[in-house]
Enzyme design. Structure first.
Site, short mmCIF file in Angstrom:
data_model
loop_
_atom_site.label_atom_id
_atom_site.label_comp_id
_atom_site.label_asym_id
_atom_site.label_seq_id
_atom_site.Cartn_x
_atom_site.Cartn_y
_atom_site.Cartn_z
N ARG A 161 4.65 -0.52 5.51
CA ARG A 161 3.09 -0.42 5.61
C ARG A 161 2.54 -0.09 7.12
NH1 ARG A 161 -0.81 1.77 2.76
NH2 ARG A 161 -2.45 0.06 1.77
N THR B 130 -2.03 10.07 -1.34
CA THR B 130 -1.17 10.42 -1.08
C THR B 130 0.71 11.11 -1.66
OG1 THR B 130 -1.94 7.65 -1.56
CG2 THR B 130 0.25 8.05 -2.19
N GLU C 57 -3.74 7.04 3.07
CA GLU C 57 -4.67 6.53 3.19
C GLU C 57 -5.80 8.24 2.65
OE1 GLU C 57 -7.88 5.02 2.49
OE2 GLU C 57 -7.53 4.52 0.99
N ASP D 163 -8.04 -0.42 3.62
CA ASP D 163 -7.25 -0.95 2.57
C ASP D 163 -8.00 -2.58 2.29
OD1 ASP D 163 -6.34 1.47 0.75
OD2 ASP D 163 -4.53 1.64 1.00
N SER E 53 -1.31 -2.22 -0.30
CA SER E 53 -1.77 -1.09 -1.36
C SER E 53 -1.22 -0.81 -2.62
CB SER E 53 -0.44 -0.67 -0.31
OG SER E 53 0.35 0.81 -1.13
N SER E 54 -1.51 -0.41 -3.55
CA SER E 54 -0.96 -0.06 -4.99
C SER E 54 0.15 1.16 -5.28
CB SER E 54 -3.12 0.82 -5.80
OG SER E 54 -3.48 -0.54 -5.66
N GLY F 140 -2.54 8.60 -5.84
CA GLY F 140 -3.59 8.47 -7.23
C GLY F 140 -4.52 6.95 -6.33
N GLY F 141 -4.28 6.51 -5.30
CA GLY F 141 -5.07 5.62 -5.41
C GLY F 141 -4.64 3.90 -6.21
#
Length: 586
Positions: free
Chosen positions: A118, A406, A426, A446, A470-471, A492-493
């Site tokens: 990340r 993503t 992102e 984010d 993050s997701s 997909g966020g």
């Protein structure tokens, strides 16, 4: 456009019922029913193989990964080759200028390793980074374009760390497919043309390098065009020969820092010291039970692993296997469990190196049982409040916005080693800053743009060297004997969490093969509204859900789930029909 004669197009498997607790009546219904199919796009069929497989978001990338496996490469080798090609052919979603989370399964040693690549905030960043002169948070659209939103890219550091441990082929061999494509050109996809035409990132038209790349001579590229990227080819060749040091300390690092600091729009704080000091982190995974299976994912700063596990654990007592796929009651229960998980996510989950995240408390059996008891089987609960897990701090809820640009890829090699890897820059086309043929991320958006709410600190606020929440949810599922069952993830966020949880339920509860589970119409609830996928059969549930108190919206849900299922000694690959991904195997 591209023909794949080696792609096996077999018909989907019939449902196999394994849960003995289902009643005879339910069994009879399961034997004859077919899952509700999404109708707004062409369906894909499962791909089967005996030895090894790769599923990536673009056919070029899948071919590159398969070529490494054909050479005797490992799952890590294939993932690296595929990701480097994605940097070229899917630049809107991921690349050298972004970051990643990666799960690696070592089959012989029965060991799961996770790599955190990340991005990090610059060492000179403060919690006021995204506040205006009046102390108010910037609009997200004003924060995203330009240098201020750029974090230190972590993708290459993570790939290198994984290769040092689990690579088989030489590092530079993995770069050859991407270098050759960048030099000779690739065929522009319909998806790339469409996203350029949507104009959702204003930076594409405002910043000269990215504008000239996608609109040479003032004409925007179209599907079917051949696009070359000699600048990226040069960068890839340099990294292949000289290692990642050239990216983090050498001439490429200098170009990145100069671009960020001298951006014509919103100059940023990124420095050479930030680049040089970056390191990928090997973290312990987070795992939890679901029926007889073990579900594992990334620990913070990803919220995906914890949230997916919470959703599933809170649903265990409701026995979703007794309901048809995507039936009214099953979808109602799924949205309620998702509300609870997102409430906890928004309050507690952030970079655990900076914030005390109550991971054990959030995943504790007694805590999840209390949360599950809040689910009303007849009525929507409305916006859920966060719980109070053991060792939790008093924090404010987050308002961070995550965009769905993503990518996800999965690999299983001949030895049974596996990769589940999600990567991102992102926003679509990131910060719109382009350096040496690749796009820099906007991952710092984010973070919560507001560091405090109602006088309380937000866990996911900007801090120096911190990694934004993050997701992304690369996941692996294991059988009772610890053998691999399922590998998956999605772009997909923040909706990633819903997409992955629903797909796992499709395979484990509804006994769909992995492609059937991916094909299911998508439903999301992030503790606000229940969203049903446009142009699919699930839209028919809208009146019944509203009768239960749901606020329902209908919209496109471009999920992009990619997965490999291990079933009866075979590999079963699934690629989301909503995107251009492809499963290839031998």
């Amino acid at each position: 456009m591209i023909h794949h004669s080696i792609l096996l197009r077999l018909s989907t498997l019939a449902f196999i019922v394994t849960h003995l607790f289902i009643s005879e009546t339910a069994l009879a219904k399961r034997e004859i029913r077919e899952p509700e199919a999404a109708t707004g796009f062409n369906q894909k069929k499962a791909v089967f193989s005996d030895q090894y497989m790769v599923v990536a978001a673009n056919p070029y990338a899948s071919k590159a990964g398969l070529a490494m496996l054909d050479k005797g490469g490992s799952a890590v080798d294939a993932a690296i080759a595929a990701q480097l090609v994605l940097s070229l052919v899917e630049p809107q979603s991921s690349g050298l200028g972004g970051g990643t989370f990666m799960l690696h399964w070592h089959n012989e040693k029965q060991k799961l390793t996770t790599f955190d690549g990340r991005e990090t905030a610059p060492q000179n960043a403060t919690s006021e980074l995204f506040l205006d002169k009046n102390g108010k948070p910037l609009k997200w659209s004003d924060a995203v374009v330009g240098g201020k939103s750029v974090g230190v890219p972590g993708l290459l550091a993570a790939l290198n760390k994984a290769h040092e441990q689990f690579g088989v082929l030489p590092w530079k061999v993995l770069f050859q497919p991407a270098i050759e494509l960048a030099e000779t050109g690739f065929i522009v996809s319909q998806r790339l043309e469409k996203l350029l035409g949507m104009n959702f990132n204003p930076g594409i038209h405002l910043l000269p390098e990215i504008k000239n790349y996608f609109s040479p001579n003032g004409i925007t590229i179209k599907a079917g065009d051949t696009l070359k990227n000699p600048k990226l080819a040069k960068a890839l060749h340099s990294i292949a020969e000289d290692g990642v040091e050239v990216f983090y300390q050498g001439w490429i690092a200098k170009k990145i820092v100069e671009k960020v600091q001298k951006s014509a729009i919103s100059p940023g704080l990124l420095s050479l010291d930030d680049m040089k000091s970056y390191h990928a982190i090997e973290r312990a995974s987070v795992c939890g039970p679901y029926h007889q299976y073990k579900i594992c994912g990334m620990a913070p700063p990803s919220s995906g692993g914890i949230s997916v596990i919470q959703i599933l654990a809170q649903l265990q007592s409701f026995e979703l296997a007794q309901y048809p796929p995507n039936s009214l009651h099953a979808i109602h229960l799924l949205t309620q469990s998702s509300r609870l998980a997102f409430a906890d996510r928004n309050k507690y989950i952030a970079d655990s190196d900076f914030v005390s995240v109550p991971v054990k408390g959030l995943l504790a059996e007694d805590y999840l049982a209390k949360r599950a008891a809040l689910i009303n089987e007849k009525r929507d609960m409305g916006q859920a409040a966060a719980g109070s897990p053991h060792n939790s701090l008093v924090l404010a809820n987050d308002n961070a916005i995550e965009r769905p640009s993503t990518t996800h890829l999965v690999v299983v090699d001949k030895q049974g080693n596996a990769i589940s890897m999600t990567s991102s820059i992102e926003n679509g086309f990131g910060s719109a800053l382009m350096v040496q043929g690749f796009i820099l991320n906007n991952q710092l958006t984010d973070f919560s743009l507001a560091p405090k709410r109602d006088g309380k600190w937000v866990a996911n606020r900007v801090e120096p060297l911190k990694r934004p929440r993050s997701s992304m949810a690369p996941m692996m599922v294991f059988n009772e004997d610890n053998s691999l069952r399922l590998i998956l993830g999605a772009p997909g966020g923040s909706r990633i969490i819903n997409y992955v949880a629903q797909t796992i339920i499709g395979v484990l509860d509804w006994q769909l093969n992995v492609q059937q589970a991916i094909n299911l119409p998508k439903v999301t609830n992030r503790n606000y509204v229940t969203t049903l996928e446009l142009d699919t059969d699930v839209v028919k549930l809208k009146p019944a859900l509203e009768a239960r108190g749901h606020t329902v919206k209908i919209r496109a849900l471009n999920s992009g789930v990619h997965a490999i299922e291990v079933s009866k000694g075979k590999l079963v690959g699934g690629a989301d029909p909503r995107r251009e991904g492809l499963a290839l195997g031998r």
